[in-house]
Design a protein around this motif. Structure first.
Motif, PDB file in Angstrom:
ATOM      1  N   THR A 285       0.829  -1.202   0.000  1.00  0.00           N
ATOM      2  CA  THR A 285       0.000   0.000   0.000  1.00  0.00           C
ATOM      3  C   THR A 285       0.861   1.249   0.000  1.00  0.00           C
ATOM      4  OG1 THR A 285      -1.753  -1.179   1.196  1.00  0.00           O
ATOM      5  CG2 THR A 285      -1.831   1.221   1.244  1.00  0.00           C
ATOM      6  N   LEU A 286       1.948   1.224   0.730  1.00  0.00           N
ATOM      7  CA  LEU A 286       2.840   2.386   0.806  1.00  0.00           C
ATOM      8  C   LEU A 286       3.578   2.644  -0.499  1.00  0.00           C
ATOM      9  CD1 LEU A 286       4.300   1.848   4.386  1.00  0.00           C
ATOM     10  CD2 LEU A 286       3.198   3.951   3.599  1.00  0.00           C
ATOM     11  N   VAL A 287       4.031   1.595  -1.164  1.00  0.00           N
ATOM     12  CA  VAL A 287       4.885   1.791  -2.338  1.00  0.00           C
ATOM     13  C   VAL A 287       4.138   1.684  -3.656  1.00  0.00           C
ATOM     14  CG1 VAL A 287       6.898   0.933  -1.083  1.00  0.00           C
ATOM     15  CG2 VAL A 287       5.568  -0.654  -2.510  1.00  0.00           C
ATOM     16  N   GLY A 288       2.885   1.245  -3.623  1.00  0.00           N
ATOM     17  CA  GLY A 288       2.137   1.090  -4.864  1.00  0.00           C
ATOM     18  C   GLY A 288       1.934   2.420  -5.575  1.00  0.00           C
ATOM     19  N   GLU A 289       2.286   2.481  -6.844  1.00  0.00           N
ATOM     20  CA  GLU A 289       2.109   3.704  -7.619  1.00  0.00           C
ATOM     21  C   GLU A 289       0.638   3.992  -7.869  1.00  0.00           C
ATOM     22  OE1 GLU A 289       4.386   3.041 -11.116  1.00  0.00           O
ATOM     23  OE2 GLU A 289       6.298   2.913 -10.034  1.00  0.00           O
ATOM     24  N   ASP A 290      -0.135   2.944  -7.981  1.00  0.00           N
ATOM     25  CA  ASP A 290      -1.588   3.023  -8.067  1.00  0.00           C
ATOM     26  C   ASP A 290      -2.125   1.685  -7.574  1.00  0.00           C
ATOM     27  OD1 ASP A 290      -1.213   1.200 -10.182  1.00  0.00           O
ATOM     28  OD2 ASP A 290      -1.454   2.738 -11.713  1.00  0.00           O
ATOM     29  N   ILE A 291      -3.430   1.491  -7.656  1.00  0.00           N
ATOM     30  CA  ILE A 291      -4.008   0.267  -7.103  1.00  0.00           C
ATOM     31  C   ILE A 291      -3.539  -0.962  -7.870  1.00  0.00           C
ATOM     32  CG2 ILE A 291      -6.179  -0.993  -6.784  1.00  0.00           C
ATOM     33  CD1 ILE A 291      -7.427   1.523  -5.755  1.00  0.00           C
ATOM     34  N   ARG A 292      -3.460  -0.871  -9.195  1.00  0.00           N
ATOM     35  CA  ARG A 292      -2.985  -2.023  -9.972  1.00  0.00           C
ATOM     36  C   ARG A 292      -1.572  -2.426  -9.548  1.00  0.00           C
ATOM     37  NH1 ARG A 292      -5.875   0.692 -13.926  1.00  0.00           N
ATOM     38  NH2 ARG A 292      -7.394  -0.535 -15.120  1.00  0.00           N
ATOM     39  N   HIS A 293      -0.698  -1.433  -9.463  1.00  0.00           N
ATOM     40  CA  HIS A 293       0.697  -1.709  -9.102  1.00  0.00           C
ATOM     41  C   HIS A 293       0.780  -2.310  -7.705  1.00  0.00           C
ATOM     42  CE1 HIS A 293       4.887  -0.231  -7.846  1.00  0.00           C
ATOM     43  NE2 HIS A 293       5.058  -1.258  -8.657  1.00  0.00           N
ATOM     44  N   GLY A 294       0.049  -1.734  -6.764  1.00  0.00           N
ATOM     45  CA  GLY A 294       0.074  -2.245  -5.406  1.00  0.00           C
ATOM     46  C   GLY A 294      -0.441  -3.669  -5.313  1.00  0.00           C
ATOM     47  N   LEU A 295      -1.506  -3.964  -6.034  1.00  0.00           N
ATOM     48  CA  LEU A 295      -2.066  -5.318  -6.000  1.00  0.00           C
ATOM     49  C   LEU A 295      -1.150  -6.318  -6.708  1.00  0.00           C
ATOM     50  CD1 LEU A 295      -5.890  -4.712  -6.522  1.00  0.00           C
ATOM     51  CD2 LEU A 295      -4.733  -5.502  -4.456  1.00  0.00           C
ATOM     52  N   ARG A 296      -0.534  -5.906  -7.790  1.00  0.00           N
ATOM     53  CA  ARG A 296       0.396  -6.819  -8.472  1.00  0.00           C
ATOM     54  C   ARG A 296       1.576  -7.180  -7.568  1.00  0.00           C
ATOM     55  NH1 ARG A 296      -0.188  -3.347 -14.051  1.00  0.00           N
ATOM     56  NH2 ARG A 296      -1.955  -4.528 -14.929  1.00  0.00           N
ATOM     57  N   LEU A 297       2.088  -6.197  -6.848  1.00  0.00           N
ATOM     58  CA  LEU A 297       3.147  -6.491  -5.884  1.00  0.00           C
ATOM     59  C   LEU A 297       2.660  -7.458  -4.808  1.00  0.00           C
ATOM     60  CD1 LEU A 297       4.843  -3.051  -5.105  1.00  0.00           C
ATOM     61  CD2 LEU A 297       5.990  -5.099  -5.990  1.00  0.00           C
ATOM     62  N   SER A 298       1.418  -7.295  -4.401  1.00  0.00           N
ATOM     63  CA  SER A 298       0.909  -8.037  -3.254  1.00  0.00           C
ATOM     64  C   SER A 298       0.630  -9.510  -3.536  1.00  0.00           C
ATOM     65  CB  SER A 298      -0.374  -7.374  -2.731  1.00  0.00           C
ATOM     66  OG  SER A 298      -1.492  -7.648  -3.567  1.00  0.00           O
ATOM     67  N   VAL A 299       0.520  -9.889  -4.813  1.00  0.00           N
ATOM     68  CA  VAL A 299       0.176 -11.290  -5.109  1.00  0.00           C
ATOM     69  C   VAL A 299       1.319 -12.063  -5.763  1.00  0.00           C
ATOM     70  CG1 VAL A 299      -2.246 -10.647  -5.355  1.00  0.00           C
ATOM     71  CG2 VAL A 299      -0.846 -10.901  -7.410  1.00  0.00           C
ATOM     72  N   ASN A 300       2.328 -11.383  -6.276  1.00  0.00           N
ATOM     73  CA  ASN A 300       3.427 -12.066  -6.957  1.00  0.00           C
ATOM     74  C   ASN A 300       4.574 -12.340  -5.991  1.00  0.00           C
ATOM     75  OD1 ASN A 300       2.826 -12.348  -9.999  1.00  0.00           O
ATOM     76  ND2 ASN A 300       2.203 -10.236  -9.555  1.00  0.00           N
ATOM     77  N   HIS A 301       4.434 -13.418  -5.260  1.00  0.00           N
ATOM     78  CA  HIS A 301       5.442 -13.831  -4.277  1.00  0.00           C
ATOM     79  C   HIS A 301       5.195 -15.287  -3.918  1.00  0.00           C
ATOM     80  CE1 HIS A 301       2.265 -13.442  -1.295  1.00  0.00           C
ATOM     81  NE2 HIS A 301       2.062 -12.201  -1.694  1.00  0.00           N
ATOM     82  N   ASP A 302       5.961 -15.787  -2.972  1.00  0.00           N
ATOM     83  CA  ASP A 302       5.862 -17.205  -2.607  1.00  0.00           C
ATOM     84  C   ASP A 302       4.786 -17.502  -1.564  1.00  0.00           C
ATOM     85  OD1 ASP A 302       7.936 -17.952  -4.297  1.00  0.00           O
ATOM     86  OD2 ASP A 302       9.479 -17.668  -2.767  1.00  0.00           O
ATOM     87  N   GLY A 303       4.132 -16.477  -1.057  1.00  0.00           N
ATOM     88  CA  GLY A 303       3.216 -16.665   0.070  1.00  0.00           C
ATOM     89  C   GLY A 303       1.762 -16.770  -0.320  1.00  0.00           C
ATOM     90  N   PRO A 304       0.855 -16.524   0.655  1.00  0.00           N
ATOM     91  CA  PRO A 304      -0.596 -16.655   0.439  1.00  0.00           C
ATOM     92  C   PRO A 304      -1.151 -15.473  -0.352  1.00  0.00           C
ATOM     93  CG  PRO A 304      -0.162 -15.915   2.681  1.00  0.00           C
ATOM     94  CD  PRO A 304       1.179 -16.161   2.052  1.00  0.00           C
ATOM     95  N   SER A 305      -1.152 -15.595  -1.658  1.00  0.00           N
ATOM     96  CA  SER A 305      -1.459 -14.460  -2.542  1.00  0.00           C
ATOM     97  C   SER A 305      -2.862 -13.909  -2.349  1.00  0.00           C
ATOM     98  CB  SER A 305      -1.264 -14.869  -4.002  1.00  0.00           C
ATOM     99  OG  SER A 305       0.076 -15.210  -4.260  1.00  0.00           O
ATOM    100  N   ALA A 306      -3.841 -14.785  -2.141  1.00  0.00           N
ATOM    101  CA  ALA A 306      -5.209 -14.296  -1.969  1.00  0.00           C
ATOM    102  C   ALA A 306      -5.330 -13.474  -0.694  1.00  0.00           C
ATOM    103  CB  ALA A 306      -6.194 -15.458  -1.953  1.00  0.00           C
ATOM    104  N   VAL A 307      -4.665 -13.898   0.361  1.00  0.00           N
ATOM    105  CA  VAL A 307      -4.707 -13.179   1.635  1.00  0.00           C
ATOM    106  C   VAL A 307      -4.070 -11.793   1.490  1.00  0.00           C
ATOM    107  CG1 VAL A 307      -3.741 -13.118   3.973  1.00  0.00           C
ATOM    108  CG2 VAL A 307      -4.787 -15.217   3.108  1.00  0.00           C
ATOM    109  N   THR A 308      -2.855 -11.754   0.977  1.00  0.00           N
ATOM    110  CA  THR A 308      -2.169 -10.464   0.867  1.00  0.00           C
ATOM    111  C   THR A 308      -2.851  -9.565  -0.161  1.00  0.00           C
ATOM    112  OG1 THR A 308      -0.577 -11.554  -0.614  1.00  0.00           O
ATOM    113  CG2 THR A 308       0.066 -11.277   1.689  1.00  0.00           C
ATOM    114  N   GLY A 309      -3.433 -10.155  -1.201  1.00  0.00           N
ATOM    115  CA  GLY A 309      -4.197  -9.363  -2.158  1.00  0.00           C
ATOM    116  C   GLY A 309      -5.422  -8.745  -1.523  1.00  0.00           C
ATOM    117  N   ALA A 310      -6.134  -9.524  -0.717  1.00  0.00           N
ATOM    118  CA  ALA A 310      -7.345  -9.014  -0.058  1.00  0.00           C
ATOM    119  C   ALA A 310      -7.013  -7.895   0.924  1.00  0.00           C
ATOM    120  CB  ALA A 310      -8.062 -10.155   0.660  1.00  0.00           C
TER     121      ALA A 310
END
Length: 373
Positions: A285-310
């Protein structure tokens, strides 16, 4: 300040801004949930192998459906339903929000057992009659176990005392939308309700911290300001250190260079821990340039993507309001009409209050939607 007191001083512009933030928070959380569901259960390498070097950039179907949400969104909606019921029941002197939210979560638990709505249940209200909510979408074991009976847990005797995953955090954004409440009361309610399924202090305090951050954003605060106020509230509560450390690491990561999956994973996205998921959401949320960018960062990783995306979607939606959400992503969102209707009902209840419950013909429709029983 109570909700009723807040209503008296709100003008039309403030009410419209509040509704936009409520819509943004609930829709944003659902959009992030659905986006992350397309990557859930996969490592970053697997996500890139399936979707290209940049990872998942646009929503893909999950559970065989485009825009499908998980149990996180289902439970969040029932949290909202419980908060509205609490306000309605206040008029008859039955004021205990933790009980009303718990009853709402038990209604969600019934959706996980039944094939569809039971029209014989007059206390179900309109939300429990939405057939799309009866799909079982990977609820956490702790949620199913905690809501397996009608016993109300307490902080002294919480349900599932070892449960530390994010199953309680992801349903806690609505507590933060109680903008007329003082922060300590918001935190206390979120913590008490989280302890119904997740009894580890790091889990229920993460829920409290998340609600506090949403509360700050819904009141117009900055992300950093909202996090700092949450940290101040946490410092008073036993067992806060893991959550405090995770949030401070998220703040520190902002200054460490260009955002990317490596920085997200360094915050602990690969661990199924509530405080780590919260840290990822705050960072994105802090580093996202916009909502798309923030959400893309939040789901592209090794962890629980749905949780961090939500979690990230709820924060970004509360921060920017509904109009900042990607229209194409919203268009395919499962249950979008229901979410909008519930969001508007919540905004009306919080800004108009008892006027909706007065003994008049118009109030009967409201009390049918949100029974006092």
């Amino acid at each position: 300040m109570t909700t009723a007191a807040a209503t008296a001083v709100w003008g039309r512009a403030e009410q419209q801004d509040f509704r936009a933030r409520v819509r943004g928070c609930l829709l944003g959380g659902a959009v992030g949930d659905a986006f992350g569901a397309g990557a859930a259960g996969h490592t970053l390498d697997e996500i890139r192998a399936a979707h290209g070097a940049q990872g998942l950039m646009e929503p893909v179907p999950a559970y065989g459906l485009p825009g499908a949400v998980t149990a996180a969104t289902q439970l969040t909606l029932f949290t909202v339903d419980g908060l509205i019921r609490a306000q309605v029941r206040r008029d008859i002197g039955a004021w205990h929000p933790p009980t009303d939210v718990h009853r709402a979560h038990l209604r969600w638990a019934a959706t996980q057992r039944d094939w569809g709505p039971d029209e014989r249940r007059k206390d179900g209200g309109w939300l429990a009659r939405q057939e799309w909510l009866y799909a079982r979408r990977d609820p956490s074991r702790a949620c199913l176990a905690g809501f397996g009976d009608d016993v109300l847990g307490t902080l002294d005797r919480p349900k599932n005392p070892e449960a530390r995953d994010a199953g309680a955090v992801v349903r806690s954004a609505p507590f933060g939308l109680l903008v007329g409440w003082e922060p300590d009361l918001v935190c206390q309610l979120a913590v008490e309700c989280a302890a119904q399924t997740h009894g580890h202090p790091a889990a229920y305090l993460s829920a409290g911290a998340f609600a506090l951050i949403v509360h700050g954003l819904a009141r117009g605060d900055t992300v950093d300001g909202a996090v700092q106020r949450a940290l101040a509230q946490l410092a008073r509560r036993p067992g806060h250190q893991p959550v405090t450390d995770a949030l401070q690491q998220a703040l520190g990561a902002v200054r460490q260079g260009i955002p990317g999956p490596g920085r997200v994973d360094a915050l602990g996205a690969g661990e199924d821990l509530a405080e780590r998921a919260l840290a990822v959401a705050v960072y994105c949320t802090l580093v996202g340039e916009d909502i798309r960018h923030g959400l893309r960062l939040s789901v592209n990783h090794d962890g629980p993507s749905a949780v961090t995306g939500a979690l990230t979607g709820a924060l970004l939606g509360a921060l920017h309001g509904e109009t900042a959400l990607p229209p194409a992503w919203l268009a395919q969102l499962e249950g979008r009409a229901t979410i909008l209707e519930l969001a508007d009902d919540f905004a009306m209840e919080m800004t108009q209050g008892a006027a909706l419950h007065t003994p008049a013909e118009s109030s009967q429709a409201w009390l049918t939607r949100y029974p006092r029983d």
